[in-house]
Motif scaffolding. Structure first.
Motif, PDB file in Angstrom:
ATOM      1  N   GLY A  78       0.785  -1.227   0.000  1.00  0.00           N
ATOM      2  CA  GLY A  78       0.000   0.000   0.000  1.00  0.00           C
ATOM      3  C   GLY A  78       0.817   1.277   0.000  1.00  0.00           C
ATOM      4  O   GLY A  78       0.422   2.284   0.590  1.00  0.00           O
ATOM      5  N   LEU A  79       1.971   1.257  -0.667  1.00  0.00           N
ATOM      6  CA  LEU A  79       2.811   2.455  -0.741  1.00  0.00           C
ATOM      7  C   LEU A  79       2.283   3.375  -1.845  1.00  0.00           C
ATOM      8  O   LEU A  79       2.128   2.962  -2.991  1.00  0.00           O
ATOM      9  CB  LEU A  79       4.252   2.032  -1.047  1.00  0.00           C
ATOM     10  N   ASP A  80       1.996   4.622  -1.461  1.00  0.00           N
ATOM     11  CA  ASP A  80       1.540   5.620  -2.438  1.00  0.00           C
ATOM     12  C   ASP A  80       2.756   6.434  -2.854  1.00  0.00           C
ATOM     13  O   ASP A  80       3.269   7.241  -2.086  1.00  0.00           O
ATOM     14  CB  ASP A  80       0.476   6.512  -1.806  1.00  0.00           C
ATOM     15  N   TYR A  81       3.221   6.213  -4.091  1.00  0.00           N
ATOM     16  CA  TYR A  81       4.502   6.782  -4.481  1.00  0.00           C
ATOM     17  C   TYR A  81       4.499   8.300  -4.494  1.00  0.00           C
ATOM     18  O   TYR A  81       5.551   8.919  -4.339  1.00  0.00           O
ATOM     19  CB  TYR A  81       4.968   6.209  -5.830  1.00  0.00           C
ATOM     20  N   ALA A  82       3.323   8.898  -4.626  1.00  0.00           N
ATOM     21  CA  ALA A  82       3.257  10.367  -4.608  1.00  0.00           C
ATOM     22  C   ALA A  82       3.639  10.922  -3.236  1.00  0.00           C
ATOM     23  O   ALA A  82       3.965  12.092  -3.107  1.00  0.00           O
ATOM     24  CB  ALA A  82       1.854  10.832  -4.990  1.00  0.00           C
ATOM     25  N   ARG A  83       3.593  10.068  -2.209  1.00  0.00           N
ATOM     26  CA  ARG A  83       3.920  10.519  -0.849  1.00  0.00           C
ATOM     27  C   ARG A  83       5.350  10.200  -0.453  1.00  0.00           C
ATOM     28  O   ARG A  83       5.764  10.507   0.665  1.00  0.00           O
ATOM     29  CB  ARG A  83       3.023   9.775   0.158  1.00  0.00           C
ATOM     30  N   VAL A  84       6.097   9.541  -1.340  1.00  0.00           N
ATOM     31  CA  VAL A  84       7.378   8.973  -0.927  1.00  0.00           C
ATOM     32  C   VAL A  84       8.529   9.948  -1.157  1.00  0.00           C
ATOM     33  O   VAL A  84       8.623  10.568  -2.215  1.00  0.00           O
ATOM     34  CB  VAL A  84       7.633   7.663  -1.702  1.00  0.00           C
ATOM     35  N   VAL A  85       9.369  10.088  -0.160  1.00  0.00           N
ATOM     36  CA  VAL A  85      10.669  10.714  -0.363  1.00  0.00           C
ATOM     37  C   VAL A  85      11.742   9.762   0.180  1.00  0.00           C
ATOM     38  O   VAL A  85      11.466   8.897   1.003  1.00  0.00           O
ATOM     39  CB  VAL A  85      10.790  12.097   0.325  1.00  0.00           C
TER      40      VAL A  85
ATOM     41  N   ALA B  35      21.944   6.263 -13.716  1.00  0.00           N
ATOM     42  CA  ALA B  35      21.480   5.575 -12.508  1.00  0.00           C
ATOM     43  C   ALA B  35      20.138   4.880 -12.729  1.00  0.00           C
ATOM     44  O   ALA B  35      19.612   4.238 -11.819  1.00  0.00           O
ATOM     45  CB  ALA B  35      21.355   6.564 -11.353  1.00  0.00           C
ATOM     46  N   LEU B  36      19.575   5.051 -13.935  1.00  0.00           N
ATOM     47  CA  LEU B  36      18.295   4.420 -14.277  1.00  0.00           C
ATOM     48  C   LEU B  36      17.200   4.859 -13.306  1.00  0.00           C
ATOM     49  O   LEU B  36      16.334   4.083 -12.926  1.00  0.00           O
ATOM     50  CB  LEU B  36      18.439   2.890 -14.289  1.00  0.00           C
ATOM     51  N   ASP B  37      17.268   6.130 -12.914  1.00  0.00           N
ATOM     52  CA  ASP B  37      16.276   6.697 -11.995  1.00  0.00           C
ATOM     53  C   ASP B  37      15.552   7.834 -12.730  1.00  0.00           C
ATOM     54  O   ASP B  37      16.064   8.946 -12.819  1.00  0.00           O
ATOM     55  CB  ASP B  37      16.956   7.231 -10.736  1.00  0.00           C
ATOM     56  N   PHE B  38      14.398   7.510 -13.267  1.00  0.00           N
ATOM     57  CA  PHE B  38      13.710   8.440 -14.166  1.00  0.00           C
ATOM     58  C   PHE B  38      12.547   9.167 -13.506  1.00  0.00           C
ATOM     59  O   PHE B  38      11.667   9.677 -14.199  1.00  0.00           O
ATOM     60  CB  PHE B  38      13.265   7.698 -15.439  1.00  0.00           C
ATOM     61  N   ASN B  39      12.541   9.213 -12.171  1.00  0.00           N
ATOM     62  CA  ASN B  39      11.521   9.979 -11.466  1.00  0.00           C
ATOM     63  C   ASN B  39      11.489  11.408 -12.028  1.00  0.00           C
ATOM     64  O   ASN B  39      12.499  12.114 -12.036  1.00  0.00           O
ATOM     65  CB  ASN B  39      11.850   9.981  -9.967  1.00  0.00           C
ATOM     66  N   ALA B  40      10.281  11.822 -12.485  1.00  0.00           N
ATOM     67  CA  ALA B  40      10.167  13.073 -13.233  1.00  0.00           C
ATOM     68  C   ALA B  40      10.438  14.310 -12.387  1.00  0.00           C
ATOM     69  O   ALA B  40      10.692  15.390 -12.933  1.00  0.00           O
ATOM     70  CB  ALA B  40       8.783  13.171 -13.871  1.00  0.00           C
ATOM     71  N   ILE B  41      10.407  14.194 -11.055  1.00  0.00           N
ATOM     72  CA  ILE B  41      10.691  15.380 -10.216  1.00  0.00           C
ATOM     73  C   ILE B  41      12.132  15.846 -10.385  1.00  0.00           C
ATOM     74  O   ILE B  41      12.468  16.937  -9.965  1.00  0.00           O
ATOM     75  CB  ILE B  41      10.408  15.135  -8.713  1.00  0.00           C
ATOM     76  N   HIS B  42      12.961  15.020 -11.034  1.00  0.00           N
ATOM     77  CA  HIS B  42      14.361  15.390 -11.231  1.00  0.00           C
ATOM     78  C   HIS B  42      14.613  16.033 -12.590  1.00  0.00           C
ATOM     79  O   HIS B  42      15.755  16.360 -12.909  1.00  0.00           O
ATOM     80  CB  HIS B  42      15.266  14.168 -11.054  1.00  0.00           C
ATOM     81  N   TRP B  43      13.564  16.166 -13.417  1.00  0.00           N
ATOM     82  CA  TRP B  43      13.803  16.803 -14.718  1.00  0.00           C
ATOM     83  C   TRP B  43      12.611  17.598 -15.244  1.00  0.00           C
ATOM     84  O   TRP B  43      12.751  18.364 -16.188  1.00  0.00           O
ATOM     85  CB  TRP B  43      14.263  15.788 -15.776  1.00  0.00           C
ATOM     86  N   SER B  44      11.433  17.432 -14.637  1.00  0.00           N
ATOM     87  CA  SER B  44      10.240  18.102 -15.155  1.00  0.00           C
ATOM     88  C   SER B  44       9.704  19.096 -14.134  1.00  0.00           C
ATOM     89  O   SER B  44       9.329  18.708 -13.017  1.00  0.00           O
ATOM     90  CB  SER B  44       9.169  17.053 -15.481  1.00  0.00           C
ATOM     91  N   ARG B  50       3.744  19.516  -9.090  1.00  0.00           N
ATOM     92  CA  ARG B  50       2.656  18.634  -8.611  1.00  0.00           C
ATOM     93  C   ARG B  50       3.044  17.940  -7.316  1.00  0.00           C
ATOM     94  O   ARG B  50       2.190  17.631  -6.487  1.00  0.00           O
ATOM     95  CB  ARG B  50       2.314  17.585  -9.678  1.00  0.00           C
ATOM     96  N   ALA B  51       4.333  17.675  -7.130  1.00  0.00           N
ATOM     97  CA  ALA B  51       4.790  17.016  -5.902  1.00  0.00           C
ATOM     98  C   ALA B  51       5.011  18.019  -4.769  1.00  0.00           C
ATOM     99  O   ALA B  51       5.486  17.644  -3.693  1.00  0.00           O
ATOM    100  CB  ALA B  51       6.077  16.243  -6.188  1.00  0.00           C
ATOM    101  N   GLY B  52       4.679  19.291  -5.030  1.00  0.00           N
ATOM    102  CA  GLY B  52       4.799  20.293  -3.978  1.00  0.00           C
ATOM    103  C   GLY B  52       6.211  20.807  -3.783  1.00  0.00           C
ATOM    104  O   GLY B  52       6.528  21.366  -2.737  1.00  0.00           O
ATOM    105  N   LEU B  53       7.060  20.628  -4.784  1.00  0.00           N
ATOM    106  CA  LEU B  53       8.461  21.056  -4.661  1.00  0.00           C
ATOM    107  C   LEU B  53       8.648  22.441  -5.281  1.00  0.00           C
ATOM    108  O   LEU B  53       7.907  22.827  -6.188  1.00  0.00           O
ATOM    109  CB  LEU B  53       9.373  20.041  -5.378  1.00  0.00           C
ATOM    110  N   PRO B  54       9.641  23.167  -4.783  1.00  0.00           N
ATOM    111  CA  PRO B  54       9.859  24.531  -5.286  1.00  0.00           C
ATOM    112  C   PRO B  54      10.403  24.558  -6.707  1.00  0.00           C
ATOM    113  O   PRO B  54      10.250  25.543  -7.423  1.00  0.00           O
ATOM    114  CB  PRO B  54      10.899  25.103  -4.310  1.00  0.00           C
ATOM    115  N   ASP B  55      11.056  23.493  -7.115  1.00  0.00           N
ATOM    116  CA  ASP B  55      11.676  23.416  -8.440  1.00  0.00           C
ATOM    117  C   ASP B  55      12.078  21.953  -8.636  1.00  0.00           C
ATOM    118  O   ASP B  55      11.902  21.122  -7.738  1.00  0.00           O
ATOM    119  CB  ASP B  55      12.923  24.332  -8.497  1.00  0.00           C
ATOM    120  N   VAL B  56      12.618  21.666  -9.800  1.00  0.00           N
ATOM    121  CA  VAL B  56      13.249  20.364 -10.002  1.00  0.00           C
ATOM    122  C   VAL B  56      14.322  20.181  -8.931  1.00  0.00           C
ATOM    123  O   VAL B  56      15.040  21.130  -8.604  1.00  0.00           O
ATOM    124  CB  VAL B  56      13.865  20.334 -11.429  1.00  0.00           C
ATOM    125  N   ILE B  57      14.416  18.996  -8.351  1.00  0.00           N
ATOM    126  CA  ILE B  57      15.450  18.764  -7.321  1.00  0.00           C
ATOM    127  C   ILE B  57      16.423  17.674  -7.785  1.00  0.00           C
ATOM    128  O   ILE B  57      16.080  16.808  -8.594  1.00  0.00           O
ATOM    129  CB  ILE B  57      14.841  18.363  -5.954  1.00  0.00           C
TER     130      ILE B  57
END
Lengths: 154, 142
Positions: A78-85, B35-44, B50-57
């Motif tokens: 039940g991990l919601d990835y939008a909440r994950v850091v 690193a095969l880490d394509f989480n969009a918060i790092h480039w979009s 949408r994730a509540g971040l001030p900018d790309v991190i």
């Protein structure tokens, strides 16, 4: 929703072995801006007692991320990835990861615990060679924000 | 020729001088690929917003890798790092036209059996500690 603690201890399919090439190590070293010659020069690596070029010390986490998708996708957890850091990371090396390694992984949920309003999900990825030699243990702690029991979203 | 540092030359309290590492968007994209880490918060930017971040991190693991460079260069051998751990305590926003600067410094805090030294790292960006309890156990030569 809080994470399902019945999943603690659960093992996940890590997928195929991760084949580490000299090319991949050069590429990763370049991506962290590290131009140290040892990442590209097998003779230099051997002169320092290595069997081949070693990977930078955080490279195990790259493999762990590839192999550790199971928990992230387990509907019973039940991990919601939008909440994950990303909360914490540890890489313990019995020896460096070398070019030429073909590494197998064992992926498990090691623990789930509360930290204030958050939950901390600890995923362990143990890497070893096909011959059974332990190489690296990668521990990743993911923070599930606001899902601790008793909180608004828990 | 490169050589691993000798434990004989290391004492508790030794400071590893601070180094600054600049991170721009191109590095984040390059790291994502390697690193095969394509989480969009790092480039979009929209994904970051949408994730509540001030900018790309920056990827936390990229910041940790920069901290690792201080240790591996000091040790003289990347194979010397036996244990490397940290907590991620802050974000490193990277603007489209405004690179971030990550400042890393180290202190030898302990000498262990087996020619090992413990290095504790301070890692800051924008005056904030972005890694906490960053610590490496390094096996040196005698």
């Amino acid at each position: 929703m809080s994470l399902n603690r019945a999943t603690v201890g659960r093992a996940y399919d890590p997928g195929p072995p991760f084949d580490v090439s000299r090319q991949k190590i050069r590429e990763f070293a370049a991506a962290i801006g590290d131009d140290a010659a040892i990442y590209a020069d097998p003779e230099l690596a051997r002169s320092l007692g290595h069997r081949d070029v070693p990977a930078p010390p955080t490279f195990g986490s790259v493999i762990s991320l590839q192999m550790g998708q199971g928990p992230r996708r387990d509907p019973e957890l039940g991990l919601d990835y939008a909440r994950v850091v990303h909360g914490e990371q540890r890489i313990e090396q019995a020896r460096p990861i070398y070019a030429g390694d073909s590494l197998l992984g064992e992926v498990t949920i090691a623990s789930i615990r509360d930290a204030g309003a958050n939950e901390l999900l600890e995923i362990l990825c143990a890497l070893s060679t096909e011959a059974g030699e332990p190489v690296c243990r990668v521990t990743s702690v993911l923070v599930s924000r606001g899902t601790a029991a008793g909180t608004a979203d828990g | 020729m490169a050589e691993r540092r000798s434990i004989a030359a290391v004492a508790v309290g030794e400071q590893i001088p601070a180094r600054s590492f600049e991170l721009d968007r191109a590095m984040l994209v390059r790291y994502a690929g390697a690193a095969l880490d394509f989480n969009a918060i790092h480039w979009s930017e929209p994904a970051a917003e949408r994730a509540g971040l001030p900018d790309v991190i920056a990827h936390g693991m990229l910041t940790m890798a920069l901290a690792g460079r201080l240790v591996t260069d000091w040790a003289g051998d990347p194979g010397a790092v036996e244990d490397f751990s940290t907590r991620f305590s802050g974000m490193v926003p990277v603007g489209a036209e405004a690179p971030a600067t990550v400042v890393v410094a180290g202190t030898v805090t302990e000498i262990l059996a087996g020619e090992r030294a413990v290095v504790e790292l301070s890692v800051e960006a924008g005056g904030t500690a972005v890694l906490k309890a960053a610590r490496a156990v390094v096996r040196l030569r005698n």
